[in-house]
Write a protein that holds these residues in place. Structure first.
Motif, PDB file in Angstrom:
ATOM      1  N   TYR A  19      11.891  26.028 -20.213  1.00 28.29           N
ATOM      2  CA  TYR A  19      11.610  24.731 -19.591  1.00 28.29           C
ATOM      3  C   TYR A  19      12.427  24.525 -18.315  1.00 28.29           C
ATOM      4  O   TYR A  19      12.061  23.695 -17.473  1.00 28.29           O
ATOM      5  CB  TYR A  19      11.903  23.596 -20.572  1.00 28.29           C
ATOM      6  CG  TYR A  19      10.972  23.555 -21.764  1.00 28.29           C
ATOM      7  CD1 TYR A  19       9.623  23.876 -21.637  1.00 28.29           C
ATOM      8  CD2 TYR A  19      11.445  23.213 -23.024  1.00 28.29           C
ATOM      9  CE1 TYR A  19       8.774  23.853 -22.727  1.00 28.29           C
ATOM     10  CE2 TYR A  19      10.602  23.186 -24.125  1.00 28.29           C
ATOM     11  CZ  TYR A  19       9.260  23.516 -23.966  1.00 28.29           C
ATOM     12  OH  TYR A  19       8.433  23.486 -25.045  1.00 28.29           O
ATOM     13  N   LEU A  20      13.517  25.257 -18.162  1.00 24.25           N
ATOM     14  CA  LEU A  20      14.302  25.164 -16.924  1.00 24.25           C
ATOM     15  C   LEU A  20      13.494  25.696 -15.740  1.00 24.25           C
ATOM     16  O   LEU A  20      13.613  25.188 -14.621  1.00 24.25           O
ATOM     17  CB  LEU A  20      15.609  25.943 -17.061  1.00 24.25           C
ATOM     18  CG  LEU A  20      16.606  25.435 -18.109  1.00 24.25           C
ATOM     19  CD1 LEU A  20      17.795  26.391 -18.209  1.00 24.25           C
ATOM     20  CD2 LEU A  20      17.081  24.025 -17.751  1.00 24.25           C
ATOM     21  N   ILE A  21      12.686  26.720 -15.990  1.00 23.48           N
ATOM     22  CA  ILE A  21      11.801  27.238 -14.947  1.00 23.48           C
ATOM     23  C   ILE A  21      10.701  26.228 -14.660  1.00 23.48           C
ATOM     24  O   ILE A  21      10.354  25.964 -13.509  1.00 23.48           O
ATOM     25  CB  ILE A  21      11.200  28.594 -15.376  1.00 23.48           C
ATOM     26  CG1 ILE A  21      12.321  29.601 -15.649  1.00 23.48           C
ATOM     27  CG2 ILE A  21      10.250  29.126 -14.307  1.00 23.48           C
ATOM     28  CD1 ILE A  21      11.834  30.927 -16.205  1.00 23.48           C
ATOM     29  N   THR A  22      10.170  25.633 -15.726  1.00 22.04           N
ATOM     30  CA  THR A  22       9.130  24.614 -15.566  1.00 22.04           C
ATOM     31  C   THR A  22       9.666  23.415 -14.792  1.00 22.04           C
ATOM     32  O   THR A  22       8.961  22.842 -13.951  1.00 22.04           O
ATOM     33  CB  THR A  22       8.630  24.146 -16.948  1.00 22.04           C
ATOM     34  OG1 THR A  22       8.184  25.284 -17.693  1.00 22.04           O
ATOM     35  CG2 THR A  22       7.488  23.156 -16.807  1.00 22.04           C
ATOM     36  N   ALA A  23      10.921  23.033 -15.057  1.00 27.68           N
ATOM     37  CA  ALA A  23      11.528  21.888 -14.376  1.00 27.68           C
ATOM     38  C   ALA A  23      11.634  22.150 -12.879  1.00 27.68           C
ATOM     39  O   ALA A  23      11.400  21.253 -12.058  1.00 27.68           O
ATOM     40  CB  ALA A  23      12.904  21.597 -14.961  1.00 27.68           C
ATOM     41  N   PHE A  24      11.994  23.371 -12.509  1.00 26.28           N
ATOM     42  CA  PHE A  24      12.074  23.732 -11.091  1.00 26.28           C
ATOM     43  C   PHE A  24      10.702  23.570 -10.444  1.00 26.28           C
ATOM     44  O   PHE A  24      10.574  22.968  -9.366  1.00 26.28           O
ATOM     45  CB  PHE A  24      12.562  25.174 -10.950  1.00 26.28           C
ATOM     46  CG  PHE A  24      12.974  25.571  -9.559  1.00 26.28           C
ATOM     47  CD1 PHE A  24      14.307  25.672  -9.226  1.00 26.28           C
ATOM     48  CD2 PHE A  24      12.033  25.843  -8.580  1.00 26.28           C
ATOM     49  CE1 PHE A  24      14.710  26.048  -7.944  1.00 26.28           C
ATOM     50  CE2 PHE A  24      12.407  26.216  -7.293  1.00 26.28           C
ATOM     51  CZ  PHE A  24      13.751  26.322  -6.982  1.00 26.28           C
ATOM     52  N   SER A  25       9.670  24.099 -11.104  1.00 26.49           N
ATOM     53  CA  SER A  25       8.311  24.008 -10.564  1.00 26.49           C
ATOM     54  C   SER A  25       7.847  22.552 -10.488  1.00 26.49           C
ATOM     55  O   SER A  25       7.206  22.149  -9.511  1.00 26.49           O
ATOM     56  CB  SER A  25       7.348  24.823 -11.432  1.00 26.49           C
ATOM     57  OG  SER A  25       7.687  26.190 -11.425  1.00 26.49           O
TER      58      SER A  25
ATOM     59  N   MET B 218      19.471  21.158 -16.575  1.00 26.44           N
ATOM     60  CA  MET B 218      18.128  20.648 -16.304  1.00 26.44           C
ATOM     61  C   MET B 218      18.127  19.795 -15.028  1.00 26.44           C
ATOM     62  O   MET B 218      17.224  19.912 -14.181  1.00 26.44           O
ATOM     63  CB  MET B 218      17.644  19.817 -17.498  1.00 26.44           C
ATOM     64  CG  MET B 218      16.248  19.236 -17.329  1.00 26.44           C
ATOM     65  SD  MET B 218      14.963  20.508 -17.200  1.00 26.44           S
ATOM     66  CE  MET B 218      14.852  21.043 -18.913  1.00 26.44           C
ATOM     67  N   VAL B 219      19.134  18.954 -14.874  1.00 28.53           N
ATOM     68  CA  VAL B 219      19.255  18.147 -13.651  1.00 28.53           C
ATOM     69  C   VAL B 219      19.383  19.058 -12.431  1.00 28.53           C
ATOM     70  O   VAL B 219      18.761  18.823 -11.386  1.00 28.53           O
ATOM     71  CB  VAL B 219      20.465  17.193 -13.745  1.00 28.53           C
ATOM     72  CG1 VAL B 219      20.720  16.507 -12.406  1.00 28.53           C
ATOM     73  CG2 VAL B 219      20.243  16.161 -14.835  1.00 28.53           C
ATOM     74  N   SER B 220      20.177  20.114 -12.559  1.00 25.34           N
ATOM     75  CA  SER B 220      20.361  21.076 -11.474  1.00 25.34           C
ATOM     76  C   SER B 220      19.029  21.686 -11.061  1.00 25.34           C
ATOM     77  O   SER B 220      18.719  21.784  -9.864  1.00 25.34           O
ATOM     78  CB  SER B 220      21.323  22.180 -11.923  1.00 25.34           C
ATOM     79  OG  SER B 220      21.214  23.330 -11.099  1.00 25.34           O
ATOM     80  N   ARG B 221      18.219  22.075 -12.033  1.00 23.95           N
ATOM     81  CA  ARG B 221      16.947  22.723 -11.729  1.00 23.95           C
ATOM     82  C   ARG B 221      15.969  21.772 -11.055  1.00 23.95           C
ATOM     83  O   ARG B 221      15.212  22.164 -10.165  1.00 23.95           O
ATOM     84  CB  ARG B 221      16.336  23.282 -13.020  1.00 23.95           C
ATOM     85  CG  ARG B 221      17.203  24.303 -13.719  1.00 23.95           C
ATOM     86  CD  ARG B 221      17.408  25.537 -12.885  1.00 23.95           C
ATOM     87  NE  ARG B 221      16.188  26.322 -12.785  1.00 23.95           N
ATOM     88  CZ  ARG B 221      16.047  27.391 -12.025  1.00 23.95           C
ATOM     89  NH1 ARG B 221      17.041  27.795 -11.255  1.00 23.95           N
ATOM     90  NH2 ARG B 221      14.911  28.049 -12.004  1.00 23.95           N
ATOM     91  N   ILE B 222      15.976  20.512 -11.475  1.00 24.66           N
ATOM     92  CA  ILE B 222      15.076  19.531 -10.858  1.00 24.66           C
ATOM     93  C   ILE B 222      15.467  19.295  -9.403  1.00 24.66           C
ATOM     94  O   ILE B 222      14.608  19.274  -8.506  1.00 24.66           O
ATOM     95  CB  ILE B 222      15.094  18.212 -11.653  1.00 24.66           C
ATOM     96  CG1 ILE B 222      14.471  18.437 -13.046  1.00 24.66           C
ATOM     97  CG2 ILE B 222      14.346  17.115 -10.910  1.00 24.66           C
ATOM     98  CD1 ILE B 222      14.613  17.254 -13.976  1.00 24.66           C
TER      99      ILE B 222
END
Length: 386
Positions: free
Chosen positions: A42-48, A95-99
């Protein structure tokens, strides 16, 4: 090419490396934060998601900001996000970092393309874009594997810090080498959105979405297909990805040189080749020679269509920030949809070959999306920006 174009490419290299490197350290991050591997996914999904949703919103806030200043601001935002990832002690902070990094990355793509269009003449915009996207290609071939190797050798935080430092250096270089461009005419979001009334622009967006969706429907499941269907050893999988990555770099060099003069022929030939390769891959997934040939063609005719895709968008809607950032968001959405639908097809019991058929359907839809333009029905709708 002005050297500043290569500086923009370096920044894109850093951001793309950050986007994909989590995939190479899933087990490590799962153990670090006490979560499942799927949660790390989901960290990859959050970036996208940050790229698709947040990027255009941040771009809207920067509409009246000088392009160089906007780019430096985005570098700073990305650096802060990457820094948060490097020091994260919890899954929530990561997660915040990835967003944050996803939002900054999307807007940076749009600003980079806008700056490159201002630095070169109309006849070399495609080549300039190919250099910028060369940073993306090299990140998949060298950046992500290097980050994975460094994570295994020195710990995952080392990789996050390395990317943070490199993006900081690219920002400092950009501050020094990118010329001060003329301040854009004051505009409003409503005025900027007028470009989106052009049907030719939406047709260009649709084709871009289908090309990238078709490519990533297949690419996302290369590894299990290689080992479980074709019979390659796990040790040979990285080499096959290097072959694919090398093909994308070569393809990008070719399309970048030709995009300005042969935009539509490149898109047409690319989609036809992509369709043929996906069909051959789906039918011959158990034949190593067929698979290797198909992977090379997909590498040549998939992601390297970005230069003609961007050239078409600029000719239809101009080189404004919103036009190019929305294009980046749509391309990213194509990645998400292609990989997600492929995964759903596998989960539904259609087997590992299903994503290849999904990719073929999307590629054929891409060919169909070009027919009105090729037959001359939509040329009167396309306003080319000189």
């Amino acid at each position: 090419m002005p050297f500043a174009i290569y500086v923009l490419s370096l920044a894109i290299f850093c951001m793309t490396t950050s986007e994909f490197m989590v995939a190479g350290m899933m087990n490590t991050l799962a153990a670090e934060f006490g979560v499942t591997v799927s949660a790390v996914g989901y960290l990859i999904t959050a970036f996208s998601a940050g790229m698709v949703v947040g990027g255009p919103l941040l771009t809207a806030a920067l509409l009246n900001t000088p392009r160089k200043k906007a780019f430096i601001t985005l570098i700073a935002v990305f650096f802060v996000g990457q820094l948060l990832g490097a020091v994260a002690e919890s899954y929530a902070l990561m997660m915040v970092s990835r967003i944050i990094t996803g939002i900054a990355s999307s807007a940076a793509f749009g600003v980079s393309i806008s700056i490159s269009a201002s630095l070169v003449d109309e006849n070399t915009r495609g080549r300039a874009v190919s250099i910028i996207f060369g940073g993306l290609m090299i990140a998949t071939v060298l950046g992500t594997p290097a980050a994975t190797w460094a994570a295994e050798a020195y710990g995952w935080r080392f990789s996050f810090w390395a990317v943070a430092i490199l993006v900081l250096l690219s920002g400092m270089t950009a501050l020094r080498l990118i010329p001060v461009l003329s301040t854009p005419e004051p505009t409003s979001l409503r005025h900027e959105l007028k470009s989106f009334r052009n049907r030719g622009l939406w047709a260009a967006y649709l084709t871009s979405f289908l090309i990238i969706g078709a490519t990533f429907a297949a690419f996302s499941y290369f590894a299990p297909i290689f080992t479980d269907l074709t019979g390659f050893s796990a040790a040979s999988v990285p080499l096959l990805f290097v072959v694919y990555g090398a093909a994308t770099v070569v393809g990008n060099l070719i399309t970048g040189r030709l995009a300005d003069r042969y935009m539509m022929p490149l898109l047409t030939i690319g989609l036809i080749l992509l369709s043929v390769a996906l069909l051959a891959f789906a039918i011959g997934a158990h034949e190593p020679a067929v698979v290797i040939a198909a992977v090379i063609v997909i590498g040549l005719a998939g992601v390297p269509m970005n230069p003609p895709m961007v050239t078409r968008v600029i000719r239809a809607g101009g080189s404004g920030l919103m036009v190019n950032t929305i294009h980046t968001a749509i391309v990213t959405f194509g990645v998400v949809i292609g990989s997600s639908v492929g995964g759903l097809a596998i989960s539904a019991g259609y087997g590992l070959v299903a994503p290849l058929w999904i990719g073929l359907i999307l590629a054929l839809a891409g060919v169909i999306s070009l027919l009105p333009f090729l037959l001359g029905f939509s040329r009167s709708k396309v306003v080319e920006i000189k």
